[in-house]
Scaffold this motif. Structure first.
Motif: not given
Length: 400
Positions: A95, A97, A101, A104, A139, A242, A389, A394
């Motif tokens: 993963d 992420l 994180p 996307r 981030y 982000d 998130q 997610r």
């Protein structure tokens, strides 16, 4: 005795400016040299969402580069080391992420404004602490100082009244055109900081001009209107970040409304005291009416979150405990689970324009007080990270 008030104010301003400049030289390194401390293995493991053993084994297996060793051969990681390790571990992770994180394709830029009707609720300390924590968690973060007092800007070693006397602040990116003076792209005033993954758009006293100029601009129909100015500026750098965190002035003026209209979420800081709760109620009542008008005129849309953060929370005061529980019963999940506790460790760090993350651990006198303050900041930052998130559709685990 002074014959006119403005002479007195000018003289005092000059004295204060000189004293602040002297103080900066005593307590701060020059801004070009201001640097971030190194981090120990347990801190880095927590930031990467892995265990200490995982990190040590990754070094042993030569999957990640070796770093500097300090006393007792303990590893010390710079922020740049952490970023490099993130990207290496993400390449082969089940993963990715977990290590990277951020956004996307299809994820919208997260823009959070910190608001309050009155000063002293730790708005600026909350914003910068949250920004640094998110940057260390992987981030890409932009801090935007929309307060003419520019307290957020001073945390990075700037003296706005000196360094940006001739421009270079958010004002230049949102101002109204006036002869040869025209607004500039936000990239022209954006500054890289000594803190990796964290950039800033400085604030300054000229932002107060935006408040006085907006009514005239509205009367002549100048476009874009005030509530679109911060939003339009941020679109120019949307792909580079982000998360954007905006520190708003302690009032519901045009600057705050422009920030609110640019935002995807709002964070309201509240001290759990009766007078502060009364002020918050007044702010919400006034804001609801203003925002209804803006919504009708296309200035504001749907929000992901409107969250309340209890700040300057003193666990030793029973009335604060009672009021915090009362707020949670009244407002439910809108109140962030972890409060920002009142702590001498945070105050002492602020005296030298540092956050709790920048404190030199070898200089900490009361380790228990420091750790309690750090746990609080990490706690509410993690709570907000989960909300971010979720806005991207997610979940995120804060467990190592």
């Amino acid at each position: 005795m002074h014959s006119v008030l403005h002479d007195k104010l000018r003289e005092d301003a000059e004295r204060l400016s000189e004293a602040l400049e002297h103080m900066s030289k005593l307590f701060l390194a020059p801004k070009e040299q201001k640097s971030l401390r190194s981090f120990a293995t347990p801190e880095v493991a927590e930031l990467l969402r892995v265990s200490d053993g995982y990190l040590r084994k990754a070094h042993f297996d030569d999957r990640i580069p070796e770093v500097e060793q300090g006393a007792n051969n303990k590893r010390l990681y710079t922020a740049e080391n952490i970023i490099e390790i993130r990207h290496i571990l993400a390449q082969n992770a089940k993963d990715p992420l977990q290590f990277l994180p951020g956004r996307r394709p299809g994820d919208k830029l997260q823009i959070w404004s910190t608001v309050n009707f009155k000063g002293g609720s730790s708005k600026t300390t909350t914003t910068i602490s949250l920004g640094m924590r998110l940057a260390m968690r992987g981030y890409r973060v932009l801090l935007l100082d929309s307060d003419p007092q520019a307290s957020l800007t001073t945390f990075f070693g700037y003296q706005p009244e000196i360094d940006f006397r001739k421009g270079g602040t958010l004002y230049d990116a949102i101002r109204y055109n006036d002869g040869d003076s025209v607004r500039v792209p936000i990239v022209d005033v954006l500054k890289k900081t000594y803190f990796p993954n964290l950039d800033i758009v400085p604030g300054g006293i000229m932002l107060s001009e935006f408040e006085t100029e907006t009514p005239m601009a509205l009367s002549r129909g100048e476009q874009p209107v005030f509530f679109n100015r911060i939003r339009d500026s941020l679109r120019q750098v949307e792909d580079d970040y982000d998360i954007v965190l905006i520190d708003c002035p302690p009032q519901l003026g045009y600057l705050t409304m422009s920030a609110v209209c640019a935002s995807t979420s709002l964070l309201m800081t509240i001290i759990p005291e009766r007078v502060d709760l009364a002020s918050a109620s007044q702010f919400l009542t006034m804001a609801s009416g203003v925002l209804e008008v803006l919504h009708t005129n296309g200035g504001i849309g749907a929000y992901d979150n409107f969250a309340y953060l209890l700040t300057r929370f003193d666990t030793a005061i029973s009335t604060q405990q009672d009021l915090s529980e009362w707020m949670r019963e009244l407002l439910g999940d809108s109140v962030i689970k972890t409060p920002f506790v009142k702590s001498s460790a945070v105050s002492e760090a602020g005296l030298s324009q540092k956050t709790i993350f920048e404190v030199d651990l070898s200089a900490v006198k009361n380790r228990k007080t420091y750790e309690r303050a750090l746990e609080s900041v990490i706690g509410f930052s993690n709570d907000i990270e989960i909300m971010i998130q979720k806005s991207w559709g997610r979940g995120v685990s804060n467990e190592t």
